[in-house]
Scaffold this active site. Structure first.
Site, PDB file in Angstrom:
ATOM      1  N   CYS A 126       0.833  -1.209   0.000  1.00 16.47           N
ATOM      2  CA  CYS A 126       0.000   0.000   0.000  1.00 16.47           C
ATOM      3  C   CYS A 126       0.866   1.256   0.000  1.00 16.47           C
ATOM      4  O   CYS A 126       0.854   2.012  -0.964  1.00 16.47           O
ATOM      5  CB  CYS A 126      -0.903   0.029   1.230  1.00 16.47           C
TER       6      CYS A 126
HETATM    7  N1  LIG Z   1      -3.839  -5.636   2.280  1.00 17.74           N
HETATM    8  C1  LIG Z   1      -4.104  -4.505   2.914  1.00 17.74           C
HETATM    9  O1  LIG Z   1      -3.719  -4.328   4.066  1.00 17.74           O
HETATM   10  C2  LIG Z   1      -4.875  -3.401   2.235  1.00 17.74           C
HETATM   11  C3  LIG Z   1      -5.346  -2.358   3.032  1.00 17.74           C
HETATM   12  C4  LIG Z   1      -6.105  -1.356   2.463  1.00 17.74           C
HETATM   13  C5  LIG Z   1      -6.343  -1.392   1.095  1.00 17.74           C
HETATM   14  N2  LIG Z   1      -5.855  -2.399   0.318  1.00 17.74           N
HETATM   15  C6  LIG Z   1      -6.193  -2.384  -1.100  1.00 17.74           C
HETATM   16  O2  LIG Z   1      -7.156  -3.397  -1.353  1.00 17.74           O
HETATM   17  C7  LIG Z   1      -6.973  -3.945  -2.658  1.00 17.74           C
HETATM   18  C8  LIG Z   1      -6.765  -5.452  -2.560  1.00 17.74           C
HETATM   19  O3  LIG Z   1      -5.588  -5.689  -1.805  1.00 17.74           O
HETATM   20  P1  LIG Z   1      -5.238  -7.101  -1.160  1.00 17.74           P
HETATM   21  O4  LIG Z   1      -4.103  -6.875  -0.246  1.00 17.74           O
HETATM   22  O5  LIG Z   1      -6.464  -7.764  -0.644  1.00 17.74           O
HETATM   23  O6  LIG Z   1      -4.729  -7.901  -2.458  1.00 17.74           O
HETATM   24  P2  LIG Z   1      -4.458  -9.463  -2.587  1.00 17.74           P
HETATM   25  O7  LIG Z   1      -3.448  -9.629  -3.658  1.00 17.74           O
HETATM   26  O8  LIG Z   1      -4.215 -10.064  -1.239  1.00 17.74           O
HETATM   27  O9  LIG Z   1      -5.849 -10.053  -3.080  1.00 17.74           O
HETATM   28  C9  LIG Z   1      -6.428  -9.749  -4.285  1.00 17.74           C
HETATM   29  C10 LIG Z   1      -7.140 -10.981  -4.799  1.00 17.74           C
HETATM   30  O10 LIG Z   1      -7.822 -10.623  -5.991  1.00 17.74           O
HETATM   31  C11 LIG Z   1      -7.716 -11.684  -6.908  1.00 17.74           C
HETATM   32  N3  LIG Z   1      -7.975 -11.147  -8.229  1.00 17.74           N
HETATM   33  C12 LIG Z   1      -7.167 -10.477  -9.076  1.00 17.74           C
HETATM   34  N4  LIG Z   1      -7.822 -10.121 -10.187  1.00 17.74           N
HETATM   35  C13 LIG Z   1      -9.079 -10.576 -10.047  1.00 17.74           C
HETATM   36  C14 LIG Z   1     -10.221 -10.517 -10.873  1.00 17.74           C
HETATM   37  N5  LIG Z   1     -10.212  -9.907 -12.063  1.00 17.74           N
HETATM   38  N6  LIG Z   1     -11.338 -11.084 -10.408  1.00 17.74           N
HETATM   39  C15 LIG Z   1     -11.349 -11.704  -9.200  1.00 17.74           C
HETATM   40  N7  LIG Z   1     -10.314 -11.790  -8.387  1.00 17.74           N
HETATM   41  C16 LIG Z   1      -9.187 -11.230  -8.802  1.00 17.74           C
HETATM   42  C17 LIG Z   1      -6.341 -12.244  -6.677  1.00 17.74           C
HETATM   43  O11 LIG Z   1      -6.213 -13.572  -7.137  1.00 17.74           O
HETATM   44  C18 LIG Z   1      -6.225 -12.138  -5.154  1.00 17.74           C
HETATM   45  O12 LIG Z   1      -6.689 -13.298  -4.512  1.00 17.74           O
HETATM   46  C19 LIG Z   1      -5.796  -3.186  -3.245  1.00 17.74           C
HETATM   47  O13 LIG Z   1      -6.304  -2.084  -3.946  1.00 17.74           O
HETATM   48  C20 LIG Z   1      -5.033  -2.706  -2.030  1.00 17.74           C
HETATM   49  O14 LIG Z   1      -4.267  -1.553  -2.299  1.00 17.74           O
HETATM   50  C21 LIG Z   1      -5.139  -3.414   0.874  1.00 17.74           C
END
Ligand SMILES: NC(=O)c1ccc[n+]([C@@H]2O[C@H](COP(=O)([O-])OP(=O)(O)OC[C@H]3O[C@@H](n4cnc5c(N)ncnc54)[C@H](O)[C@@H]3O)[C@@H](O)[C@H]2O)c1
Length: 440
Positions: free
Chosen positions: A275
């Site tokens: 992030c």
């Molecule tokens: N991890 C954190 O602490 C956090 C905190 C706040 C915001 N975010 C934001 O949240 C969003 C997701 O982050 P995350 O950490 O959960 O990511 P992640 O990589 O852990 O999970 C994302 C998931 O989405 C899946 N994916 C990708 N493309 C896809 C599609 N077209 N259809 C369905 N599934 C799909 C992937 O296989 C994966 O399992 C990002 O924008 C990130 O910046 C993350």
């Protein structure tokens, strides 16, 4: 006369609304469980068949989520998971939690949001509420997703509802549950707004409504930029304090005694996670459209990217003082995760440090209780497995470098390792071993 929106709101309030969550990652999976545990039926979507299969078996792949929470929801029928996106017409509310990384050129990589929006478009039906949760630049919801969905002929605020609500997950933080963290929510139209607020109100204690998705999108970026800039500030001061022979940790502790106007940030080996090193550039990129340069973002990025080089120079100096060169030195990296007690090494400064050390000819090993082996990353690939933290290993190395302050046995490390380079102040109070400690 009852409208489409009235029907949706009634379904949400009665917990009859079916929830679809796209992206079963660090953000999506906790959200799935929050809705299931609040009594909703949830359908999880992911493109990764391995994740789908694991969840269907009632198993977790995230350390922060015990398998028992998933298996219980699978067993009682509240949760199902799929990679069949044609099923997107089933849920009444769809929450998007897909990745928003950067391209090689440090520009927003929007392919995941675009693909998801396209999958929703193909299955959109009257009465659905769609909310984007992924962190992104102001305008994504209304400029990228809205036109795609309206190209179906359905109208926002009348036939379907659209909004943005940023995720505030803090991995590893046990003090706040999803329910306790206030949630910023905005809809494209007043009806979208109402539907989105009603939905999140079912699982979150305090909703913070804002006037538009752009405000909500920028709120999330402000939160992350605030951290990035303040971390850069203390990292810069740490390098100056070191040159002055002052312990920056002692300074921060003293400054923290001020009961107002000071929030402590701590220096480290650089900046990590998926992030804070990434999201600010989403704003820089969008700012270009407005002839605007986001100088604080670039300055913070520049300083934070430099810190691993500083840490490596400190390691080199410490070895040099002991008559050793970095080439051929046996170095044990302690912690490769980007933060304490998490199992996530994405964008971790440990990777940059290991890469620099390896280029200089050091022999690298690592120990991380949460990351048994290192997968390939965007920029680096190490074929390494975590080494057990034995007395024999600690006696054999030339230096141990604390990169992540995981909860591990530092007393044992300091006792047996000949040198400990500490980027996290884990050696605080270990004055007996002062000669072995180098703060970096
Ligand atoms: N991890 C954190 O602490 C956090 C905190 C706040 C915001 N975010 C934001 O949240 C969003 C997701 O982050 P995350 O950490 O959960 O990511 P992640 O990589 O852990 O999970 C994302 C998931 O989405 C899946 N994916 C990708 N493309 C896809 C599609 N077209 N259809 C369905 N599934 C799909 C992937 O296989 C994966 O399992 C990002 O924008 C990130 O910046 C993350």
């Amino acid at each position: 006369m009852e409208t489409v929106e009235d029907r949706l709101i009634e379904k949400i309030l009665k917990k009859n609304a079916r929830i679809g969550i796209i992206g079963m990652g660090y953000v999506g999976l906790p959200l799935v469980l929050s809705f299931c545990e609040a009594g909703f039926n949830v359908l999880g979507f992911d493109i990764d068949p391995k994740k789908v299969a694991t969840l269907k078996k009632g198993k977790s792949y995230l350390r922060s989520i015990p398998s028992s929470r998933i298996s219980q929801m699978i067993r009682n029928g509240r949760l199902d998971v799929t990679d069949r996106f044609s099923l997107l017409s089933r849920p009444d509310c769809i929450l998007i939690c897909v990745p928003t990384p950067l391209t090689e050129k440090m520009e927003p990589d929007l392919q995941y949001i675009e693909n998801t929006a396209e999958a929703i478009r193909q299955n959109l039906r009257k009465g659905q509420l769609i909310v984007l949760e992924s962190t992104t630049y102001p305008g994504t919801t209304e400029e990228l997703i809205l036109p795609k969905l309206e190209s179906t002929g359905l109208k926002v605020g009348k036939d379907f509802y659209l909004g943005f609500s940023p995720e505030r997950e803090d991995p590893g933080n046990k003090r706040f549950t999803t329910h306790q963290i206030p949630k910023v929510v905005a809809g494209v139209t007043p009806r979208c707004h109402e539907a989105a607020i009603t939905l999140y109100g079912q699982i979150i204690k305090k909703i913070v409504p804002v006037s538009s998705p752009r405000v909500a999108e920028l709120t999330k970026l402000l939160e992350n930029i605030y951290r990035s800039v303040n971390i850069a500030l203390v990292n810069e001061l740490k390098m100056l304090a070191d040159r002055m022979g002052i312990d920056i940790w002692e300074v921060i502790e003293a400054a923290s005694s001020k009961p107002f106007g000071f929030a402590p940030f701590y220096p480290g080996p650089g900046m990590g996670g998926h992030c804070i090193p990434i999201d600010p550039y989403y704003l820089s990129w969008k700012a270009r459209e407005y002839d605007f340069t986001t100088r604080f973002i670039f300055l913070a990025g520049e300083i934070n990217v430099h810190v691993p080089y500083y840490v490596v120079a400190k390691i080199q100096d410490a070895l040099n003082t002991r008559g050793k060169s970095i080439k051929g030195a046996k170095i044990l990296i302690l912690g490769v995760a980007y933060k304490k007690d998490v199992d996530d090494a994405r964008e971790s400064p440990a990777l940059a440090i290991m890469n620099l050390l390896r280029k200089k000819g050091a022999l690298i090993r690592y120990h991380d209780p949460y990351i048994p082996s290192l997968p390939s990353f965007r920029r680096y690939s190490f074929k390494l497995k975590s080494s057990p933290l034995t007395e024999q290993l600690l006696r054999r190395i030339d230096a141990a470098v604390v990169v992540t302050d995981h909860t591990i046995d530092y007393q044992k490390i300091i006792k047996f390792a000949p040198l400990i380079v500490d980027t996290r102040n884990v050696t605080k109070g270990m004055d007996r071993y002062k000669k072995k400690i180098v703060k970096a």
